[in-house]
Design a protein around this motif. Structure first.
Motif, PDB file in Angstrom:
ATOM      1  N   GLU A  37       0.829  -1.210   0.000  1.00  0.00           N
ATOM      2  CA  GLU A  37       0.000   0.000   0.000  1.00  0.00           C
ATOM      3  C   GLU A  37       0.867   1.265   0.000  1.00  0.00           C
ATOM      4  O   GLU A  37       0.537   2.261  -0.642  1.00  0.00           O
ATOM      5  CB  GLU A  37      -0.903  -0.026   1.236  1.00  0.00           C
ATOM      6  N   ARG A  61      -5.895  -2.099   2.325  1.00  0.00           N
ATOM      7  CA  ARG A  61      -6.406  -3.086   1.367  1.00  0.00           C
ATOM      8  C   ARG A  61      -5.593  -4.371   1.501  1.00  0.00           C
ATOM      9  O   ARG A  61      -4.363  -4.333   1.506  1.00  0.00           O
ATOM     10  CB  ARG A  61      -6.257  -2.584  -0.059  1.00  0.00           C
ATOM     11  N   LYS A  63      -4.754  -7.323  -0.571  1.00  0.00           N
ATOM     12  CA  LYS A  63      -4.841  -7.788  -1.948  1.00  0.00           C
ATOM     13  C   LYS A  63      -4.233  -9.168  -2.136  1.00  0.00           C
ATOM     14  O   LYS A  63      -4.617  -9.892  -3.043  1.00  0.00           O
ATOM     15  CB  LYS A  63      -4.147  -6.795  -2.880  1.00  0.00           C
ATOM     16  N   TYR A  66      -6.292 -12.059   1.226  1.00  0.00           N
ATOM     17  CA  TYR A  66      -7.637 -11.516   1.382  1.00  0.00           C
ATOM     18  C   TYR A  66      -8.680 -12.556   1.746  1.00  0.00           C
ATOM     19  O   TYR A  66      -9.839 -12.206   1.964  1.00  0.00           O
ATOM     20  CB  TYR A  66      -8.064 -10.786   0.108  1.00  0.00           C
ATOM     21  N   HIS A  71     -15.192  -7.201   4.600  1.00  0.00           N
ATOM     22  CA  HIS A  71     -15.237  -6.034   3.726  1.00  0.00           C
ATOM     23  C   HIS A  71     -15.190  -4.764   4.572  1.00  0.00           C
ATOM     24  O   HIS A  71     -15.756  -4.701   5.655  1.00  0.00           O
ATOM     25  CB  HIS A  71     -16.530  -6.049   2.901  1.00  0.00           C
ATOM     26  N   LEU A  75     -12.366   1.694   0.808  1.00  0.00           N
ATOM     27  CA  LEU A  75     -11.253   1.142   0.042  1.00  0.00           C
ATOM     28  C   LEU A  75     -11.510   1.412  -1.438  1.00  0.00           C
ATOM     29  O   LEU A  75     -12.583   1.130  -1.946  1.00  0.00           O
ATOM     30  CB  LEU A  75     -11.122  -0.357   0.291  1.00  0.00           C
ATOM     31  N   TRP A  78     -11.777  -1.862  -4.058  1.00  0.00           N
ATOM     32  CA  TRP A  78     -11.400  -3.137  -3.450  1.00  0.00           C
ATOM     33  C   TRP A  78     -12.374  -3.448  -2.335  1.00  0.00           C
ATOM     34  O   TRP A  78     -13.084  -2.581  -1.856  1.00  0.00           O
ATOM     35  CB  TRP A  78      -9.960  -3.085  -2.939  1.00  0.00           C
ATOM     36  N   GLY A  81     -10.299  -5.676   3.624  1.00  0.00           N
ATOM     37  CA  GLY A  81      -9.361  -4.809   4.316  1.00  0.00           C
ATOM     38  C   GLY A  81      -9.400  -5.013   5.811  1.00  0.00           C
ATOM     39  O   GLY A  81     -10.321  -5.617   6.348  1.00  0.00           O
TER      40      GLY A  81
END
Length: 153
Positions: A37, A61, A63, A66, A71, A75, A78, A81
């Motif tokens: 990030e 986030r 990525k 995940y 949720h 973000l 995306w 997180g």
């Protein structure tokens, strides 16, 4: 001689600053997501971002790691997180050290961009919890090394 070598060497060392947090007791997965990030940000933006994560005002986030992550709102394009507060506090110290190293070298902090951000697994602290009937359960802690390089772009 350094304990751990940097995985990235800048083209012009006079226009770059480096900093490393060596074997910190933070989650490796959280460190990987924070590093991905932060990469490409200016130092001031990264410090502001990490302070907001530590205060749970902004989510990171996730990525790569995940799966089974809830949720979060806010973000950009995306869904998954988290708020890795402990990792954010430790990495914030390293980013402030990066800023101080750039200041010591006489590099303008406004023009510095983080070009390299990486998390590596460090040593594993092996411990065991005693259980019933003479057995034991392993309790391992993986330490994490984080390195940053900021260059003038």
């Amino acid at each position: 001689m350094a304990r751990v070598r940097y995985a990235y060497e800048p083209e012009d060392p006079t226009k770059a600053a480096k900093a490393m947090g060596y074997e910190m007791p933070i989650s490796f997965k959280h460190a990987v997501e924070i590093c991905s990030e932060i990469k490409g940000m200016k130092i001031d933006e990264a410090i502001r971002f990490l302070e907001e994560v530590a205060e749970m005002k902004r989510a990171v986030r996730f990525k790569k790691y995940y799966k089974k992550v809830g949720h979060k709102s806010g973000l950009d394009k995306w869904f998954a997180g988290r708020y890795p507060q402990k990792a954010a506090r430790y990495i914030l110290k390293v980013i402030k050290n990066l800023e101080a190293n750039a200041d010591y070298k006489g590099i303008e902090k406004d023009r510095l961009i983080i070009t390299h951000a990486q998390a590596k697994k460090g040593r594993v602290l092996k411990r065991f919890t005693p259980r019933a009937f003479g057995r034991a359960t392993p309790k391992f802690k993986t330490l994490t090394t984080v390195e940053f390089v900021a260059e003038v772009r």
